[in-house]
Design a protein around this motif. Structure first.
Motif, mmCIF file in Angstrom:
data_model
loop_
_atom_site.group_PDB
_atom_site.id
_atom_site.type_symbol
_atom_site.label_atom_id
_atom_site.label_comp_id
_atom_site.label_asym_id
_atom_site.label_seq_id
_atom_site.Cartn_x
_atom_site.Cartn_y
_atom_site.Cartn_z
ATOM 1 N N GLY A 184 -8.922 2.256 16.549
ATOM 2 C CA GLY A 184 -9.757 2.945 15.580
ATOM 3 C C GLY A 184 -10.408 1.994 14.598
ATOM 4 O O GLY A 184 -11.109 2.422 13.686
ATOM 5 N N GLY A 185 -10.159 0.673 14.775
ATOM 6 C CA GLY A 185 -10.790 -0.314 13.893
ATOM 7 C C GLY A 185 -9.782 -1.054 13.042
ATOM 8 O O GLY A 185 -8.606 -1.175 13.392
ATOM 9 N N ALA A 186 -10.252 -1.589 11.921
ATOM 10 C CA ALA A 186 -9.386 -2.359 11.018
ATOM 11 C C ALA A 186 -8.397 -1.424 10.318
ATOM 12 O O ALA A 186 -8.682 -0.245 10.098
ATOM 13 C CB ALA A 186 -10.229 -3.094 9.987
ATOM 14 N N ARG A 187 -7.234 -1.952 9.967
ATOM 15 C CA ARG A 187 -6.208 -1.158 9.294
ATOM 16 C C ARG A 187 -6.413 -1.229 7.793
ATOM 17 O O ARG A 187 -6.150 -2.265 7.169
ATOM 18 C CB ARG A 187 -4.811 -1.646 9.688
ATOM 19 N N MET A 188 -6.877 -0.138 7.211
ATOM 20 C CA MET A 188 -7.303 -0.144 5.819
ATOM 21 C C MET A 188 -6.173 -0.513 4.862
ATOM 22 O O MET A 188 -6.416 -1.046 3.782
ATOM 23 C CB MET A 188 -7.872 1.218 5.436
ATOM 24 N N GLN A 189 -4.924 -0.247 5.257
ATOM 25 C CA GLN A 189 -3.796 -0.540 4.363
ATOM 26 C C GLN A 189 -3.584 -2.040 4.154
ATOM 27 O O GLN A 189 -2.811 -2.446 3.296
ATOM 28 C CB GLN A 189 -2.510 0.074 4.915
ATOM 29 N N GLU A 190 -4.268 -2.870 4.962
ATOM 30 C CA GLU A 190 -4.125 -4.316 4.801
ATOM 31 C C GLU A 190 -5.420 -4.983 4.338
ATOM 32 O O GLU A 190 -5.510 -6.205 4.276
ATOM 33 C CB GLU A 190 -3.623 -4.936 6.110
ATOM 34 N N PHE A 220 0.848 -1.191 0.000
ATOM 35 C CA PHE A 220 0.000 0.000 0.000
ATOM 36 C C PHE A 220 0.886 1.244 0.000
ATOM 37 O O PHE A 220 1.855 1.324 0.750
ATOM 38 C CB PHE A 220 -0.898 -0.017 1.247
ATOM 39 N N PRO A 221 0.552 2.235 -0.815
ATOM 40 C CA PRO A 221 1.392 3.444 -0.902
ATOM 41 C C PRO A 221 1.615 4.112 0.454
ATOM 42 O O PRO A 221 0.665 4.358 1.198
ATOM 43 C CB PRO A 221 0.583 4.356 -1.834
ATOM 44 N N GLU A 222 2.887 4.370 0.773
ATOM 45 C CA GLU A 222 3.332 5.091 1.973
ATOM 46 C C GLU A 222 3.092 4.326 3.277
ATOM 47 O O GLU A 222 3.392 4.848 4.358
ATOM 48 C CB GLU A 222 2.666 6.478 2.064
ATOM 49 N N TYR A 223 2.567 3.115 3.191
ATOM 50 C CA TYR A 223 2.271 2.363 4.419
ATOM 51 C C TYR A 223 3.544 2.006 5.177
ATOM 52 O O TYR A 223 3.611 2.135 6.404
ATOM 53 C CB TYR A 223 1.493 1.096 4.063
ATOM 54 N N GLN A 224 4.565 1.574 4.463
ATOM 55 C CA GLN A 224 5.811 1.194 5.128
ATOM 56 C C GLN A 224 6.412 2.371 5.891
ATOM 57 O O GLN A 224 6.896 2.221 7.021
ATOM 58 C CB GLN A 224 6.821 0.662 4.106
ATOM 59 N N ALA A 225 6.360 3.549 5.293
ATOM 60 C CA ALA A 225 6.898 4.734 5.960
ATOM 61 C C ALA A 225 6.099 5.066 7.218
ATOM 62 O O ALA A 225 6.665 5.456 8.248
ATOM 63 C CB ALA A 225 6.881 5.922 4.998
ATOM 64 N N LYS A 226 4.781 4.894 7.168
ATOM 65 C CA LYS A 226 3.939 5.151 8.337
ATOM 66 C C LYS A 226 4.216 4.146 9.449
ATOM 67 O O LYS A 226 4.207 4.494 10.634
ATOM 68 C CB LYS A 226 2.468 5.119 7.936
ATOM 69 N N LEU A 227 4.482 2.892 9.063
ATOM 70 C CA LEU A 227 4.822 1.875 10.061
ATOM 71 C C LEU A 227 6.124 2.237 10.774
ATOM 72 O O LEU A 227 6.216 2.155 11.997
ATOM 73 C CB LEU A 227 4.956 0.501 9.396
ATOM 74 N N GLU A 228 7.118 2.624 10.009
ATOM 75 C CA GLU A 228 8.406 2.971 10.602
ATOM 76 C C GLU A 228 8.286 4.189 11.506
ATOM 77 O O GLU A 228 8.892 4.246 12.584
ATOM 78 C CB GLU A 228 9.421 3.223 9.487
#
Length: 289
Positions: A165-171, A90-98
């Motif tokens: 906040g619920g399910a993680r939309m990026q997954e 998912f776009p930018e998801y990895q950066a948000k995780l880090e």
């Protein structure tokens, strides 16, 4: 040797709790979301992040909450290296995780551990709302499921603190699958006679509310916690009606039979000790371990 190990575990938990909490400068103030009054942040910290003026319960980190409820020196973290790996690219998801890992000091939105509360060995998990709003990823669901299964194998009471906040939309669907996965694990745990105490903290919404958070044998909540599936604004826009005052608050949920009790943060550890003691006594009387 055991005392040395206990001291090391306590030091580790204290260090993690300190690192995952924001730095509090001397005389720094912040406006309380509950009453709007300025409160010194050091005073707030001394009250376990509960506003001394109005009693508003600020969200706290997973490690800090564990340090409040577990007996000193008994913390042993589980699956610390189990983290999300951006399965859908998912776009930018990895950066948000880090960024979330740097911010919270945790690898995922939940910390799971073994420890003792009032001398009773327990399996405990705490969701951290600062990690992408505690949203449920495949890794978070797996950690919760493993904790439930560990509790079942060890015949341990299970305690889960929810904040999400619920399910993680990026997954996508991989996140939504965790609702059924965790619920199924809890059903197996229940069939084996396990005790599950669920504690709602602010906020607990979405797929977490609709799955493992709502399946406790005993349902507790902190004062003022927001508890629901969809948010109040979404519901009002959908049905075209104004919701009742305090709708989806812990107090509203208690009044309508969804909760067993609302427990202030300073009373949570004594309450858990009492509940675990009653469960242990009841098991002894019926010849159970």
């Amino acid at each position: 040797m055991s005392s040395i190990l206990a001291q090391r575990r306590q030091k580790l938990l204290a260090m993690k709790a300190l690192r995952s909490s924001p730095h509090v400068p001397v005389h720094a103030r912040q406006d309380c979301p509950g009453c709007g009054q300025p409160v010194e942040r050091r005073e707030l910290a001394s009250h376990r992040y509960v506003c001394p003026l109005c009693g508003y319960h600020h969200p706290v980190s997973a490690y800090y909450r564990l340090s409040l409820v577990l007996d000193k020196g008994t913390f042993r973290e589980l699956d610390a290296n189990l983290i999300s790996n951006d399965p859908l690219h998912f776009p930018e998801y990895q950066a948000k995780l880090e960024q979330a890992r740097r911010k919270t000091g945790t690898g995922e939105g939940v910390v799971t551990a073994l420890g003792r509360i009032g001398g009773q060995k327990v399996a405990v998990g705490v969701l951290d709302s600062r990690f992408l709003m505690g949203s449920m990823s495949a890794a978070l669901g797996e950690k919760v499921t493993r904790l439930v299964e560990q509790a079942g194998r060890g015949k341990l009471p299970l305690i889960l603190f929810s904040a999400s906040g619920g399910a993680r939309m990026q997954e996508g669907i991989l996140s939504l699958m965790q609702m059924a996965k965790t619920a199924a694990a809890l059903e197996r745990f229940s069939q084996r006679g396990g005790l599950y105490i669920s504690v709602f903290t602010h906020p607990t919404t979405g797929g977490v509310t609709a799955s493992f958070a709502s399946l406790g044998d005993i349902q507790l909540a902190e004062p003022g916690a927001l508890i629901g599936f969809a948010g109040p604004r979404v519901i009002e826009q959908t049905i075209g009606e104004k919701l009742p005052e305090g709708f989806q608050s812990a107090e509203y949920m208690l009044e309508h039979g969804f909760l067993d009790a609302i427990v202030p943060r300073e009373q949570l550890r004594p309450t858990l000790i009492q509940l675990l003691g009653l469960h242990r006594k009841g098991g002894d009387e019926h010849g159970q371990p």
